[in-house]
Design a protein around this motif. Structure first.
Motif, PDB file in Angstrom:
ATOM      1  N   LEU A  33       3.105  -3.373   0.884  1.00  0.00           N
ATOM      2  CA  LEU A  33       3.406  -2.286   0.925  1.00  0.00           C
ATOM      3  C   LEU A  33       3.600  -1.983   2.273  1.00  0.00           C
ATOM      4  O   LEU A  33       2.672  -2.327   3.008  1.00  0.00           O
ATOM      5  CB  LEU A  33       1.471  -1.364   0.270  1.00  0.00           C
ATOM      6  CG  LEU A  33       1.034  -2.394  -0.695  1.00  0.00           C
ATOM      7  CD1 LEU A  33      -0.546  -1.848  -0.500  1.00  0.00           C
ATOM      8  CD2 LEU A  33       2.076  -1.902  -2.273  1.00  0.00           C
ATOM      9  N   ASP A  34       4.924  -1.041   2.113  1.00  0.00           N
ATOM     10  CA  ASP A  34       5.720  -0.357   3.675  1.00  0.00           C
ATOM     11  C   ASP A  34       5.384   0.319   3.994  1.00  0.00           C
ATOM     12  O   ASP A  34       5.424   1.607   3.199  1.00  0.00           O
ATOM     13  CB  ASP A  34       6.767  -0.716   3.703  1.00  0.00           C
ATOM     14  CG  ASP A  34       6.956  -0.938   5.070  1.00  0.00           C
ATOM     15  OD1 ASP A  34       6.896  -0.543   6.090  1.00  0.00           O
ATOM     16  OD2 ASP A  34       8.650  -1.380   4.885  1.00  0.00           O
ATOM     17  N   GLU A  35       3.801   1.348   4.930  1.00  0.00           N
ATOM     18  CA  GLU A  35       3.487   2.570   4.758  1.00  0.00           C
ATOM     19  C   GLU A  35       3.616   3.182   3.819  1.00  0.00           C
ATOM     20  O   GLU A  35       3.896   4.220   3.884  1.00  0.00           O
ATOM     21  CB  GLU A  35       4.290   2.798   5.881  1.00  0.00           C
ATOM     22  CG  GLU A  35       5.655   2.542   6.895  1.00  0.00           C
ATOM     23  CD  GLU A  35       3.560   2.927   7.897  1.00  0.00           C
ATOM     24  OE1 GLU A  35       3.754   3.792   7.244  1.00  0.00           O
ATOM     25  OE2 GLU A  35       4.180   2.170   9.431  1.00  0.00           O
ATOM     26  N   PRO A  36       2.430   2.390   3.020  1.00  0.00           N
ATOM     27  CA  PRO A  36       2.360   3.604   1.303  1.00  0.00           C
ATOM     28  C   PRO A  36       1.295   4.200   1.373  1.00  0.00           C
ATOM     29  O   PRO A  36       1.907   5.379   0.760  1.00  0.00           O
ATOM     30  CB  PRO A  36       0.742   1.983   1.119  1.00  0.00           C
ATOM     31  CG  PRO A  36       0.642   1.249   2.251  1.00  0.00           C
ATOM     32  CD  PRO A  36       1.708   0.847   2.528  1.00  0.00           C
ATOM     33  N   THR A  37       0.783   5.138   3.231  1.00  0.00           N
ATOM     34  CA  THR A  37       0.151   6.254   2.554  1.00  0.00           C
ATOM     35  C   THR A  37       0.727   6.979   3.661  1.00  0.00           C
ATOM     36  O   THR A  37       0.471   8.484   4.271  1.00  0.00           O
ATOM     37  CB  THR A  37      -1.015   5.508   3.288  1.00  0.00           C
ATOM     38  OG1 THR A  37      -1.274   5.271   5.134  1.00  0.00           O
ATOM     39  CG2 THR A  37      -2.661   4.763   2.254  1.00  0.00           C
ATOM     40  N   VAL A  95      -5.238   9.223  -0.595  1.00  0.00           N
ATOM     41  CA  VAL A  95      -4.918   7.881   0.264  1.00  0.00           C
ATOM     42  C   VAL A  95      -6.487   6.575  -0.469  1.00  0.00           C
ATOM     43  O   VAL A  95      -6.704   5.646  -0.444  1.00  0.00           O
ATOM     44  CB  VAL A  95      -5.431   7.751   1.797  1.00  0.00           C
ATOM     45  CG1 VAL A  95      -5.991   6.194   2.332  1.00  0.00           C
ATOM     46  CG2 VAL A  95      -3.762   8.180   2.312  1.00  0.00           C
ATOM     47  N   GLU A  96      -7.757   7.177  -0.675  1.00  0.00           N
ATOM     48  CA  GLU A  96      -8.654   6.964  -1.396  1.00  0.00           C
ATOM     49  C   GLU A  96      -8.473   5.626  -2.015  1.00  0.00           C
ATOM     50  O   GLU A  96      -9.170   5.242  -2.543  1.00  0.00           O
ATOM     51  CB  GLU A  96      -9.836   7.851  -0.950  1.00  0.00           C
ATOM     52  CG  GLU A  96     -11.123   6.921  -1.054  1.00  0.00           C
ATOM     53  CD  GLU A  96     -11.238   5.733  -0.198  1.00  0.00           C
ATOM     54  OE1 GLU A  96     -11.511   4.812  -0.599  1.00  0.00           O
ATOM     55  OE2 GLU A  96     -10.950   6.077   1.039  1.00  0.00           O
ATOM     56  N   ILE A 125       1.787  -2.619   5.612  1.00  0.00           N
ATOM     57  CA  ILE A 125       2.132  -2.274   6.831  1.00  0.00           C
ATOM     58  C   ILE A 125       1.624  -0.670   6.957  1.00  0.00           C
ATOM     59  O   ILE A 125       2.302   0.110   5.819  1.00  0.00           O
ATOM     60  CB  ILE A 125       3.511  -2.087   7.109  1.00  0.00           C
ATOM     61  CG1 ILE A 125       3.774  -3.887   6.997  1.00  0.00           C
ATOM     62  CG2 ILE A 125       4.665  -1.776   7.863  1.00  0.00           C
ATOM     63  CD1 ILE A 125       5.521  -3.909   6.361  1.00  0.00           C
ATOM     64  N   SER A 126       1.070  -0.943   8.254  1.00  0.00           N
ATOM     65  CA  SER A 126       0.815   0.828   8.020  1.00  0.00           C
ATOM     66  C   SER A 126       0.627   1.179   9.140  1.00  0.00           C
ATOM     67  O   SER A 126       0.732   0.144  10.913  1.00  0.00           O
ATOM     68  CB  SER A 126      -0.245   1.404   7.794  1.00  0.00           C
ATOM     69  OG  SER A 126      -1.031   2.214   8.307  1.00  0.00           O
ATOM     70  N   HIS A 127       0.772   2.298  10.371  1.00  0.00           N
ATOM     71  CA  HIS A 127       0.782   2.417  11.606  1.00  0.00           C
ATOM     72  C   HIS A 127      -0.691   3.224  12.236  1.00  0.00           C
ATOM     73  O   HIS A 127      -0.867   3.488  13.364  1.00  0.00           O
ATOM     74  CB  HIS A 127       1.547   3.654  12.530  1.00  0.00           C
ATOM     75  CG  HIS A 127       2.998   2.551  12.722  1.00  0.00           C
ATOM     76  ND1 HIS A 127       3.310   1.789  12.882  1.00  0.00           N
ATOM     77  CD2 HIS A 127       4.201   3.029  12.164  1.00  0.00           C
ATOM     78  CE1 HIS A 127       4.730   1.487  12.779  1.00  0.00           C
ATOM     79  NE2 HIS A 127       5.103   2.472  12.289  1.00  0.00           N
ATOM     80  N   ARG A 128      -1.619   3.628  11.410  1.00  0.00           N
ATOM     81  CA  ARG A 128      -3.160   4.179  10.798  1.00  0.00           C
ATOM     82  C   ARG A 128      -4.220   3.016  10.942  1.00  0.00           C
ATOM     83  O   ARG A 128      -4.312   2.845  10.133  1.00  0.00           O
ATOM     84  CB  ARG A 128      -3.005   4.887   9.517  1.00  0.00           C
ATOM     85  CG  ARG A 128      -2.503   6.075   9.252  1.00  0.00           C
ATOM     86  CD  ARG A 128      -1.706   6.577   8.205  1.00  0.00           C
ATOM     87  NE  ARG A 128      -1.809   7.785   7.881  1.00  0.00           N
ATOM     88  CZ  ARG A 128      -1.836   8.822   7.305  1.00  0.00           C
ATOM     89  NH1 ARG A 128      -1.985   8.291   5.689  1.00  0.00           N
ATOM     90  NH2 ARG A 128      -0.549   9.396   6.834  1.00  0.00           N
ATOM     91  N   MET A 129      -4.711   2.679  12.439  1.00  0.00           N
ATOM     92  CA  MET A 129      -5.796   2.274  12.652  1.00  0.00           C
ATOM     93  C   MET A 129      -6.354   2.404  11.112  1.00  0.00           C
ATOM     94  O   MET A 129      -7.243   1.168  11.857  1.00  0.00           O
ATOM     95  CB  MET A 129      -6.162   2.585  13.794  1.00  0.00           C
ATOM     96  CG  MET A 129      -5.665   2.576  14.697  1.00  0.00           C
ATOM     97  SD  MET A 129      -5.408   0.270  15.527  1.00  0.00           S
ATOM     98  CE  MET A 129      -3.706   0.233  15.904  1.00  0.00           C
TER      99      MET A 129
END
Length: 497
Positions: A165-169, A177-178, A197-201
């Motif tokens: 999953l590449d930046e799925p949200t 998202v939930e 894969i995500s930038h969201r901590m």
């Protein structure tokens, strides 16, 4: 525990550019494995090799101890590896059922495509994700979240054991998202391996159990997330701690630049009032969907509130504004609006950087004015914002998320706007680019500008801003100094309301 996937010393170059240098990655069944790093670190390249999109120049891949290689993504899917990239692969002019069976359409006894079987099977596959979508719906009619779930249903239908999953949200709201994370946990509990894969901590720590960090195409390390904090993970990615990402707050402020008074977003909601001074960055925080976005969009005519007024540079304007003329009315008052969805609402992806930067410069001129190229302004904006691009003629859609966001901000910095209204300033942007954007926003404020910002990332609002208004039920429930704010007291204020 037996390893499901082992990628050993994978290297890949594109021409003279080395994307991966001897990277190894292990995926275990029943785990959610975060893959992190700044843009250009090699994350997507590594996953595209696992998905059969690219072949490695060197290195080996094993699944359940057996060496494997794929000529294309269809081979990888047949071998149990399903991928949902940022650029969704569904064909918008085809139905959900046609997309799920693309390239493997069943036929009946007469040799015709068995569409009845396709519809029934698609309905069953969607039901596994709790979806009740009509299999005959065109993909173009689906929301971004629904497309994400259809892609995942495709992998489940193919009995995949590995999901990438590449930046799925990146384009999902908090509710979606939930829902997605609930499905991810269910797949994990069924023994699947998920690469996230995500930038969201917040999401990384919420749904993942292991993290691997890449930097400049090389492996930094793999750690259990139970041993990490957001600060230590950021330090692992970029070599500095969380607090170092944010520039120092302002020491003093000027006159009031924006005054929102007695704004009623709905006929039954309580009125709210908000002010922003010159040199100040002010946040709208709170739970998802409580009115933060309505406030910003009411100021530019993109949302029609029940009543209220806004004062800018001493001039009071009654709300609601006209949807047709609101943006231009605000532009005339040196107000800039940066929408959350830069790809659909902000940028012209097929046009050049120069065209995207000069759009607002042209729109602010009289229609009978002599045409200008604004070459000097474009060049200085690209330079001051450290946009990484070969030249200003490149299509903006070819840039990374961080550089696209800089172009969108640069469009309004170039017009010398006084007030910036910005939604999600760093959505889909890597940690390094986030830090640069924070500095650009603070420099804008220090130059006498004022910023009103909303973000789903509470830590971002605390670190970036000077003051925070907490919104709940379409009204302000409290305000606080950002230097004294914590995630806990912001959430407590939102929930107590």
């Amino acid at each position: 525990m037996t390893n499901l996937i082992e990628m050993l010393k994978i290297s890949k170059a594109f021409g003279g550019s080395v994307a991966l240098r001897g990277v190894s990655l292990t995926l275990e069944p029943g785990s959610v494995h975060a893959l992190m790093g700044e843009n250009g670190a090699g994350k997507s390249t590594l996953m595209k090799i696992l998905a059969g999109v690219h072949q490695p120049d060197s290195g080996e891949i094993y699944k359940n101890g057996h060496r494997i290689s794929f000529a294309n993504p269809r081979d990888a899917l047949a071998f149990g590896i399903s991928t949902v990239f940022q650029e969704l692969s569904l064909l918008p002019n085809m139905t959900i059922a046609e997309n799920l069976f693309l390239g493997r359409e069943p036929v009946n006894r007469l040799g015709f495509v068995d569409r009845k079987h396709m519809r029934l099977h698609t309905r069953e596959a969607l039901a596994k994700l709790g979806l009740t979508l009509d299999p005959n719906m065109l993909v173009s009619e689906l929301s971004i979240a629904e497309r994400q779930f259809v892609e995942i249903a495709h992998g489940i239908d193919a009995d995949a054991s590995i999901f990438i999953l590449d930046e799925p949200t990146a384009a999902l709201n908090a509710t979606d998202v939930e829902v997605l994370n609930a499905h991810i946990r269910r797949l994990r509990d069924e023994g699947k391996a998920i690469v996230y894969i995500s930038h969201r901590m917040e999401e990384i720590f919420n749904v993942c159990d292991t993290v691997t960090v890449l930097k400049d195409g090389q492996l930094v390390g793999t750690r259990p997330l139970s041993e990490m904090t957001p600060g230590s993970l950021i330090a692992m990615m970029v070599g500095r701690e969380l607090e170092d990402l944010f520039p120092a707050r302002a020491g003093a402020f000027g006159d009031v630049a924006l005054e929102i008074e007695h704004l009623k977003l709905e006929a039954t909601s309580k009125p709210l009032s908000i002010s922003v001074r010159k040199g100040e960055i002010v946040a709208l925080a709170g739970l998802e969907g409580q009115g933060q976005q309505k406030v910003l969009r009411a100021l530019v005519g993109e949302y029609s509130p029940f009543s209220g007024s806004v004062t800018i540079k001493g001039k009071t304007i009654r709300l609601p504004l006209s949807k047709e003329a609101g943006i231009r009315q605000m532009q005339a008052s040196s107000v800039a609006f940066v929408p959350e969805d830069r790809k659909d609402e902000g940028l012209f992806l097929g046009l050049s950087l120069a065209h995207n930067l000069s759009t607002s410069l042209h729109s602010s001129r009289n229609e009978l004015s002599r045409a200008q190229g604004f070459a000097d302004v474009i060049a200085s904006t690209l330079r001051s914002m450290n946009v990484k691009a070969a030249n200003a003629r490149m299509p903006v859609g070819s840039l990374s998320g961080g550089n696209q966001q800089k172009i969108l901000l640069g469009r309004y910095f170039a017009t010398k706007a006084d007030l910036l209204l910005i939604e999600e300033p760093t959505r889909g942007v890597d940690i390094g680019a986030k830090s640069e954007i924070y500095k650009l926003l603070r420099a804008f404020a220090e130059g006498g500008g004022a910023v009103l910002v909303l973000s789903r990332e509470t830590l971002e609002l605390i670190g970036l801003c000077d003051r925070i208004y907490v919104i709940h039920g379409d009204t302000v429930v409290t305000q606080m100094q950002a230097a004294e704010a914590t995630e806990h007291n912001i959430l407590d204020a939102a929930l107590s309301a």
